[in-house]
Every structure is written in structure tokens, then in C-alpha cells.
Design an enzyme around this catalytic site. Structure first.
Site, PDB file in Angstrom:
ATOM      1  N   CYS A   2       0.878  -1.161   0.000  1.00  0.00           N
ATOM      2  CA  CYS A   2       0.000   0.000   0.000  1.00  0.00           C
ATOM      3  C   CYS A   2       0.914   1.209   0.000  1.00  0.00           C
ATOM      4  O   CYS A   2       2.123   1.102   0.200  1.00  0.00           O
ATOM      5  CB  CYS A   2      -0.868   0.051   1.252  1.00  0.00           C
ATOM      6  SG  CYS A   2      -1.949  -1.342   1.451  1.00  0.00           S
ATOM      7  N   ARG A  27       1.629   1.224  -6.034  1.00  0.00           N
ATOM      8  CA  ARG A  27       1.829   0.297  -4.907  1.00  0.00           C
ATOM      9  C   ARG A  27       0.541  -0.418  -4.531  1.00  0.00           C
ATOM     10  O   ARG A  27       0.526  -1.319  -3.710  1.00  0.00           O
ATOM     11  CB  ARG A  27       2.364   1.053  -3.689  1.00  0.00           C
ATOM     12  CG  ARG A  27       3.694   1.727  -3.900  1.00  0.00           C
ATOM     13  CD  ARG A  27       4.018   2.622  -2.729  1.00  0.00           C
ATOM     14  NE  ARG A  27       4.200   1.859  -1.527  1.00  0.00           N
ATOM     15  CZ  ARG A  27       5.372   1.367  -1.130  1.00  0.00           C
ATOM     16  NH1 ARG A  27       6.438   1.573  -1.864  1.00  0.00           N
ATOM     17  NH2 ARG A  27       5.484   0.656  -0.037  1.00  0.00           N
ATOM     18  N   TRP A  69      -3.688  -1.919  -1.378  1.00  0.00           N
ATOM     19  CA  TRP A  69      -3.623  -3.219  -2.039  1.00  0.00           C
ATOM     20  C   TRP A  69      -4.094  -4.190  -0.975  1.00  0.00           C
ATOM     21  O   TRP A  69      -3.413  -4.404   0.030  1.00  0.00           O
ATOM     22  CB  TRP A  69      -2.186  -3.523  -2.473  1.00  0.00           C
ATOM     23  CG  TRP A  69      -2.029  -4.769  -3.270  1.00  0.00           C
ATOM     24  CD1 TRP A  69      -2.207  -4.925  -4.621  1.00  0.00           C
ATOM     25  CD2 TRP A  69      -1.666  -6.062  -2.792  1.00  0.00           C
ATOM     26  NE1 TRP A  69      -1.954  -6.214  -4.999  1.00  0.00           N
ATOM     27  CE2 TRP A  69      -1.632  -6.944  -3.889  1.00  0.00           C
ATOM     28  CE3 TRP A  69      -1.349  -6.564  -1.535  1.00  0.00           C
ATOM     29  CZ2 TRP A  69      -1.300  -8.289  -3.766  1.00  0.00           C
ATOM     30  CZ3 TRP A  69      -1.022  -7.908  -1.406  1.00  0.00           C
ATOM     31  CH2 TRP A  69      -1.003  -8.756  -2.518  1.00  0.00           C
ATOM     32  N   ASN A  93       0.439   0.857   6.160  1.00  0.00           N
ATOM     33  CA  ASN A  93       0.956  -0.080   5.159  1.00  0.00           C
ATOM     34  C   ASN A  93       1.662  -1.190   5.918  1.00  0.00           C
ATOM     35  O   ASN A  93       2.586  -0.937   6.684  1.00  0.00           O
ATOM     36  CB  ASN A  93       1.941   0.610   4.207  1.00  0.00           C
ATOM     37  CG  ASN A  93       2.624  -0.413   3.295  1.00  0.00           C
ATOM     38  OD1 ASN A  93       2.006  -1.402   2.908  1.00  0.00           O
ATOM     39  ND2 ASN A  93       3.887  -0.186   2.974  1.00  0.00           N
ATOM     40  N   GLY A  94       1.219  -2.426   5.717  1.00  0.00           N
ATOM     41  CA  GLY A  94       1.856  -3.556   6.397  1.00  0.00           C
ATOM     42  C   GLY A  94       0.793  -4.572   6.793  1.00  0.00           C
ATOM     43  O   GLY A  94      -0.359  -4.489   6.369  1.00  0.00           O
ATOM     44  N   GLU A 462      11.862 -14.408 -17.831  1.00  0.00           N
ATOM     45  CA  GLU A 462      11.366 -13.034 -17.717  1.00  0.00           C
ATOM     46  C   GLU A 462      10.259 -12.773 -18.731  1.00  0.00           C
ATOM     47  O   GLU A 462       9.243 -12.152 -18.411  1.00  0.00           O
ATOM     48  CB  GLU A 462      12.508 -12.039 -17.874  1.00  0.00           C
ATOM     49  CG  GLU A 462      12.093 -10.586 -17.868  1.00  0.00           C
ATOM     50  CD  GLU A 462      11.317 -10.171 -16.617  1.00  0.00           C
ATOM     51  OE1 GLU A 462      11.346 -10.912 -15.608  1.00  0.00           O
ATOM     52  OE2 GLU A 462      10.665  -9.122 -16.655  1.00  0.00           O
ATOM     53  N   LYS A 466       6.384 -11.596 -17.673  1.00  0.00           N
ATOM     54  CA  LYS A 466       5.710 -10.405 -18.242  1.00  0.00           C
ATOM     55  C   LYS A 466       4.346 -10.785 -18.797  1.00  0.00           C
ATOM     56  O   LYS A 466       3.337 -10.124 -18.551  1.00  0.00           O
ATOM     57  CB  LYS A 466       6.586  -9.804 -19.346  1.00  0.00           C
ATOM     58  CG  LYS A 466       7.828  -9.111 -18.839  1.00  0.00           C
ATOM     59  CD  LYS A 466       7.602  -7.706 -18.360  1.00  0.00           C
ATOM     60  CE  LYS A 466       7.463  -7.491 -16.919  1.00  0.00           C
ATOM     61  NZ  LYS A 466       8.347  -8.021 -15.943  1.00  0.00           N
ATOM     62  N   GLU A 469       1.926 -11.669 -15.979  1.00  0.00           N
ATOM     63  CA  GLU A 469       1.564 -10.510 -15.155  1.00  0.00           C
ATOM     64  C   GLU A 469       0.507  -9.643 -15.798  1.00  0.00           C
ATOM     65  O   GLU A 469      -0.433  -9.225 -15.158  1.00  0.00           O
ATOM     66  CB  GLU A 469       2.798  -9.621 -14.990  1.00  0.00           C
ATOM     67  CG  GLU A 469       3.705  -9.922 -13.868  1.00  0.00           C
ATOM     68  CD  GLU A 469       4.650  -8.767 -13.649  1.00  0.00           C
ATOM     69  OE1 GLU A 469       5.566  -8.589 -14.464  1.00  0.00           O
ATOM     70  OE2 GLU A 469       4.453  -8.043 -12.683  1.00  0.00           O
ATOM     71  N   HIS A 485      11.079 -33.372 -21.457  1.00  0.00           N
ATOM     72  CA  HIS A 485      10.983 -34.160 -20.211  1.00  0.00           C
ATOM     73  C   HIS A 485       9.642 -33.950 -19.530  1.00  0.00           C
ATOM     74  O   HIS A 485       9.533 -34.105 -18.314  1.00  0.00           O
ATOM     75  CB  HIS A 485      12.143 -33.793 -19.283  1.00  0.00           C
ATOM     76  CG  HIS A 485      13.478 -34.126 -19.857  1.00  0.00           C
ATOM     77  ND1 HIS A 485      13.970 -35.410 -19.919  1.00  0.00           N
ATOM     78  CD2 HIS A 485      14.402 -33.341 -20.466  1.00  0.00           C
ATOM     79  CE1 HIS A 485      15.158 -35.410 -20.497  1.00  0.00           C
ATOM     80  NE2 HIS A 485      15.439 -34.166 -20.849  1.00  0.00           N
ATOM     81  N   LYS A 584       3.356  -2.943  -7.166  1.00  0.00           N
ATOM     82  CA  LYS A 584       4.709  -2.722  -7.665  1.00  0.00           C
ATOM     83  C   LYS A 584       5.759  -3.123  -6.653  1.00  0.00           C
ATOM     84  O   LYS A 584       6.811  -3.638  -7.015  1.00  0.00           O
ATOM     85  CB  LYS A 584       4.891  -1.230  -7.998  1.00  0.00           C
ATOM     86  CG  LYS A 584       6.264  -0.866  -8.533  1.00  0.00           C
ATOM     87  CD  LYS A 584       6.512  -1.489  -9.871  1.00  0.00           C
ATOM     88  CE  LYS A 584       7.841  -1.081 -10.476  1.00  0.00           C
ATOM     89  NZ  LYS A 584       8.108  -1.780 -11.749  1.00  0.00           N
TER      90      LYS A 584
HETATM   91  C1  AGP Z   1       8.003  -7.753 -12.136  1.00  0.00           C
HETATM   92  O1  AGP Z   1       7.395  -7.262 -13.332  1.00  0.00           O
HETATM   93  C2  AGP Z   1       7.129  -7.569 -10.930  1.00  0.00           C
HETATM   94  N1  AGP Z   1       6.725  -6.230 -10.767  1.00  0.00           N
HETATM   95  C3  AGP Z   1       7.724  -8.199  -9.686  1.00  0.00           C
HETATM   96  O2  AGP Z   1       8.054  -9.545  -9.975  1.00  0.00           O
HETATM   97  C4  AGP Z   1       9.005  -7.519  -9.155  1.00  0.00           C
HETATM   98  O3  AGP Z   1      10.070  -7.730 -10.053  1.00  0.00           O
HETATM   99  C5  AGP Z   1       9.361  -8.152  -7.802  1.00  0.00           C
HETATM  100  O4  AGP Z   1       8.296  -7.930  -6.910  1.00  0.00           O
HETATM  101  C6  AGP Z   1      10.659  -7.589  -7.201  1.00  0.00           C
HETATM  102  O5  AGP Z   1      10.511  -6.220  -6.994  1.00  0.00           O
HETATM  103  P1  AGP Z   1      11.852  -5.374  -6.629  1.00  0.00           P
HETATM  104  O6  AGP Z   1      12.759  -5.460  -7.838  1.00  0.00           O
HETATM  105  O7  AGP Z   1      11.378  -3.991  -6.338  1.00  0.00           O
HETATM  106  O8  AGP Z   1      12.485  -6.050  -5.431  1.00  0.00           O
END
Ligand code: AGP
Length: 589
Positions: A2, A27, A69, A93-94, A462, A466, A469, A485, A584
Site C-alpha cells: 500500500c 503500490r 492493495w 501499510n503492512g 522473464e 511479463k 503478469e 521431459h 509494484k
Molecule cells: C516484475 O514485473 C514484478 N513487478 C515483480 O516480480 C518484481 O520484479 C518483484 O516484486 C521484485 O521487486 P523489486 O525489484 O522492487 O524487489
């Protein structure tokens, strides 16, 4: 997870809170709210993004804001923050891990809750402790909370005063011409705060009479050194808008700025630790973990020492191998990812030397590390990491090259080509026309594979992340050799497989992999810079990558995959900047 912001400003604070929340929206964006203290304490909160606050106005120069969030309690008006209790309002936040027990106690004492959240428990505990001294009430109200928090609290009979506190969740304080602020992260204060200081775990912050004071757990004053806030233009960004596409377009500039910063960075402080290292450890999450995997490959190839590369959460679940004097590299765009922070702190406890690679100077990870390589990617707002990944790879290649130099007094042959990366990244955009065709062919896909060998495996992982996500298509990135396999069982008519092939020595094997997929009716796309295979491959779509020394290819090979995920997202009518269920910065474990 958050974002929180608080301010005591010279003038009305509504606009300041709103602008700050727009910059914190990455966030979390399932609900938002703010509380403003003028003649009265006005609270406005709604399910939905920060835009739902645009029409809210209340006079007053003391206020707090929150963008959520959801962790405890579904997104709703009631579960949105701020939470009011008695005379106080709170944003959090937490995660309060013992919230249920505390809630039962409070209900037993006659309290009635308006929400399902753990945060409201904090508001009620602070309200019950409040007798006019807000700082003591916050300390007392938080005293039995377990878990993580960054809170900002105001009281209706204390205009001009705000108290904040932090444990494990990030919190910074800043001051500028327009007032004094607390916030979850630095970029959201861009253009508002000129000087910033970070609160450490267990500390309290009080803003009153325009001054910012820090206190320890016993409420003894803690002197703080404020550092100059990053240049506003580095962090100022147009709130909203199509951030992911803009951030892909920024990759050449981000690489150029990052390389410039690296060339000015003196790595002598970490020379001894690196020179004597017989092995390295690397930790990260998500996209950053894939960058760490690429780093491990590069170090094993060029420095000939093993790298234990683990996702940060796994690092603490494994037998403790890292020992005093060894090196741990922690990679994190935000520098606030709870699992990566915890892994770095654990390594420090064991006497290891911690090198941080992050995009946010002044983040919690930079404070926890012995040495920092700070990327110059600029603010990355889209939840899906793009330019930060390319810059992480650049930083990690640079670090790998310095490691080789410290060990062998010579730089690897590809080192001089680092300067070619920005232009090569720009050249990678020319593959986008092919990617548009590929995205068009995948509109019906419900699942797909990304395949790569050697240095191409992290890129494949990666690319898959993407797509998962933001286009919400199931995608698995895997070593190409693993296909037969098991996963090959899923390949049938039209099943898409994207293959990365940037190493000439492995190209024939990659072509065999494509043939396995084609033989079962699968739909194949090949991403390579190798002319021979651009002509002869059996792939249905061949996307040309820009030519670079092979070891540097991962930095740019991922760019068409970043764009592919973006196009697949749009084709499904989804918002690339607000992927479902994601935030994020994952600041809770
Ligand atoms: C990647 O597109 C995501 N947003 C997520 O996997 C991100 O890379 C991960 O949470 C790590 O975040 P950071 O690099 O801020 O530690």
C-alpha cells in the site's frame, strides 16, 4: 503493498495528498482515501483508484492519505483507509499478524469495528491510548502489534501535528517549501520535499510546527541527517497514462544514464571481498530474480566461480550456507521488497558483505547493504518491471566485469561493448513489427512456453513472467532442454512456443527444440541475431535481434518480449499499468 502519505503544509493539503497518492498508486490501487484536518476532521475514502478522490475537497493543512492493495478485507469503502477511531485517523501499510487476538480483546472491551481490516485494530488501540499526547498514544497503541507497519496518524484536536511510525514497512520523512511530509517512498515526494531522511525500524516521527523530529522506541530524540532529495525531474512522471509503454521506450536512455553512473562509481570498497570470494550468493524476487540468474551465468562463465542464486524468500528457507566474509548480491528495483531486505539482513547477521543493486537510492536496501550500485532507470511506475530489468542486467554485467578484473587483473573482452547497449536497445525496437504480427497470432492463446538455453534461460523466464503478469495468459519460461521431459505433453495444434537463441554454440539445439514443437503442431517464434537461423529456422515467426557481443545479448533480447507482453495485454482489453492482484512493491513477506 500500500502507499501512505501524510503532510503538514503551508496551505490546504488536499491537492498535495492527491498528487502524492497518484504517484503511490503503483503500490496498490483497489481503494483510496484521505483525511484532512481543518476546523473539523474530514475523512473521504472509496473503493477504486485514487481518481475517486479527485472530487474530494476539505479545507485544512494537516492530512493523511492512503492507496490500498488489499490484504485483510476485500476492496470496499469500509475497508479503505484512513480508519477513524475516537479523535484520531490512521493510514497503514503492512500486516498486523496478531490482529485477530487484538480485535477480540477490543470487542470484549466494547469496541465495534466498521471494517474487516487489521489496520482498524491499530486505529482503535491508539485512540484508546490517546489523552492529548499523540506521540505517546501512537507508541502505546502500537506496542503490542506484531508484524509490519508504516503508519501516519493525526488527531482532530491537534491541528498542525502528525505522528508516524515504522516497523519493516518503508517510511521516509521530507521537508520542502510547501511543508513537511511522511511517505512510503521517495519518488512520491518528488518536487515537494527538498530534503529527506529515512525512518528506521522501531522509530517514530513527529511533524509539528513545521519541524520533523525522530524518536526511538523509548521516545528519546534520534538525530537524523537529511539528504538532498533526488532531482525532481529524475522522479517526476506524468501520473497515470500508459506507463509501461513509455518505460519500454525509455530503455535506451535508462541504459545510457545507468552506464554513466556506473563509470563514476568507485568499486574499490568491495574489491577485497570480491577478490577473495570463492563463491557468491545472489538473491532477488520476480523480475529481479531473473536478472540475478543472468548474473550467476555471467560470473560462472567469466570469473569461473559458482554463484548460489536463490529467490529471496527461499534464501531464508534453506540451510544457512553463507559465511562471514562471503559476498551476497541483493537485487531490487524498489529496494523495499520485504523478502529481499530480510535476506540481505540475514546475510549481514552472518558476517557477509552485501552488495545492493537497486533503482532507489535511499531505499531500505541501500541502508542495509555494505555497497550499492544504484541504477539510473528513473522512476518505474508500471507494476510490470521493464527498464529496471535492462538496467539491472547492465549493472550486474558491470559488476561481473569488475569481479573478473579484481581476480584476473583483466576485463572480459565484451566490457568495451557496454557503451553500445543504448543504441542496441534502440535497434531492438525494429523487431516490434514482427512482434505485432506474433501478438496478433496469439490472441486466442491460453497458455504458452518461453524457451532458452544457457544465458537465454533467464530471458525466457522473464518473458513468461511479463506475459503472465499483464496479459493474464499462463506462460512458463524454462530451459529449452527440459521441454521433452514433460512439458511437451501440452504441445498440440497451435500451442505457442517462443524460443530465444543468442548463443551460436547452442543454436542448433535451439532449432531442434523448435522442430520438436513444430512436429506436434505447435506455433513457433524464434528471437535471434544469428543470420543463418533467421533464414533457415523452421519457426513460423522469426524476430531479428540487434547484434552485440554474445554475453551482452540478454540486456536487449528481452526488449521484444517486454513489448510482446504489452501487446498481448492490449489485445485482451486489459490495463498494462494496473495488472490484477499485483502491486509494484511487495513490502510484506
Ligand atoms: C516484475 O514485473 C514484478 N513487478 C515483480 O516480480 C518484481 O520484479 C518483484 O516484486 C521484485 O521487486 P523489486 O525489484 O522492487 O524487489
Amino acid at each position: 503493498m500500500c502507499g501512505i502519505i501524510g503532510c503538514v503544509s503551508e496551505k490546504d493539503c488536499c491537492g498535495i495528498l492527491y498528487d502524492g497518492l497518484k504517484r503511490l498508486e503503483y503500490r496498490g490501487y483497489d481503494s483510496a482515501g484521505m483525511a484532512v484536518l481543518g476546523e473539523t476532521l474530514a475523512v473521504f475514502k472509496k473503493k477504486g483508484g485514487v481518481d475517486s478522490l479527485a472530487a474530494f475537497y476539505a479545507p485544512g493543512n494537516t492530512g493523511i492519505g492512503h492507496t490500498r492493495w488489499a490484504t485483510h478485507g476485500a476492496p470496499s469503502d469500509e475497508n479503505a483507509h484512513p480508519h477513524r477511531a475516537g479523535k484520531i485517523a490512521l493510514v497503514h501499510n503492512g500486516i498486523v499478524e496478531n490482529h485477530a487476538a487484538l480485535r477480540r480483546e477490543l470487542e470484549g472491551a466494547g469496541e465495534r469495528f466498521a471494517s474487516e481490516t487489521d489496520s482498524e485494530v491499530l486505529a482503535k488501540r491508539i485512540a484508546r491510548a490517546y489523552r492529548g499526547d499523540l506521540l505517546s498514544a501512537v507508541r502505546d497503541g502500537l506496542s503490542r502489534a506484531e508484524g509490519s507497519y508504516a503508519v501516519a496518524v493525526i488527531a482532530e484536536d491537534r491541528p498542525g501535528e502528525l505522528v508516524a511510525a515504522r516497523r519493516k514497512s518503508p517510511l521516509v520523512a521530507g521537508k520542502g517549501q510547501s511543508g513537511a511530509f511522511v511517505c512510503s517512498d521517495i519518488p512520491a515526494l518528488a518536487g515537494m520535499a527538498e530534503y529527506i531522511a529515512r525512518a528506521e525500524d522501531g522509530e517514530f516521527v513527529r511533524i509539528s510546527s513545521g519541524e520533523i523530529e525522530f524518536f526511538d522506541a523509548s521516545l528519546r530524540p534520534v538525530p537524523k541527517t537529511f539528504f538532498r532529495a533526488p532531482q525532481a525531474e529524475t522522479w517526476l512522471f506524468a501520473a497515470g497514462g500508459d506507463r509501461m509503454r513509455a518505460e519500454i521506450a525509455e530503455i535506451p536512455r535508462a541504459l545510457s544514464d545507468t552506464l554513466g553512473a556506473l563509470r563514476q562509481t568507485d568499486l574499490a570498497p568491495c574489491a577485497r571481498a570480491l577478490r577473495t570470494a570463492k563463491r557468491l550468493f545472489a538473491v532477488a524476487c520476480g523480475t529481479a530474480y531473473h536478472a540475478a540468474l543472468a548474473f550467476a551465468y555471467a560470473v560462472e562463465r567469466d570469473a569461473h566461480i559458482p554463484v548460489y542464486c536463490l529467490s529471496s524468500g527461499e534464501f531464508r528457507c534453506r540451510p544457512p550456507l553463507i559465511a562471514a566474509g562471503e559476498v551476497l548480491v541483493a537485487v531490487s528495483q524498489s529496494g523495499e521488497t520485504a523478502d529481499t531486505l530480510a535476506a540481505a539482513r540475514l546475510a549481514k547477521e552472518r558476517g557477509a558483505y552485501v552488495i545492493a543493486v537497486t533503482n532507489v537510492g535511499g531505499s531500505s536496501l541501500t541502508a542495509a547493504a555494505d555497497f550499492c550500485l544504484v541504477m539510473r532507470a528513473g522512476a518505474e511506475i508500471a507494476v510490470a518491471a521493464t527498464k529496471s530489468y535492462n538496467c539491472q542486467l547492465l549493472c550486474l554485467n558491470y559488476l561481473a566485469a569488475q569481479l573478473v578484473f579484481f581476480k584476473e587483473t583483466a576485463l572480459p573482452p565484451w566490457y568495451d561493448a557496454l557503451g553500445d547497449l543504448p543504441a542496441a536497445a534502440q535497434a531492438a525496437f525494429s523487431a516490434f513489427a514482427d512482434v505485432d504480427r506474433l501478438a496478433g497470432a496469439l490472441t486466442g492463446a491460453r497458455a504458452m512456453f518461453f524457451l532458452g538455453r544457457g544465458q537465454d534461460e533467464p530471458t525466457a523466464k522473464e518473458g513468461a513472467l511479463k506475459v503472465k503478469e499483464i496479459s493474464r495468459v499462463f506462460a512458463e519460461g524454462m530451459p529449452a532442454g527440459e521441454l521433452k521431459h514433460g512439458p511437451l505433453a501440452l504441445v498440440e495444434g497451435g500451442f505457442p512456443a517462443v524460443c530465444l537463441s543468442t548463443q551460436a554454440s547452442l543454436a542448433a539445439k535451439s532449432e531442434n527444440t523448435l522442430a520438436e514443437v513444430r512436429a506436434r503442431g505447435g506455433y513457433c517464434a524464434l528471437f535471434t541475431q544469428q543470420q543463418k537461423w533467421l533464414k533457415e529456422s523452421c519457426a513460423d515467426v522469426r524476430c531479428r535481434l540487434p547484434a552485440l557481443p554474445e554475453p551482452l545479448m540478454p540486456v536487449v533480447a528481452v526488449i521484444p518480449l517486454q513489448y510482446l507482453a504489452y501487446k498481448m495485454c492490449l489485445a485482451r482489453g486489459l490495463d498494462p499499468d494496473k495488472p490484477k492482484n499485483l502491486a509494484k512493491s511487495v513490502t510484506v513477506e
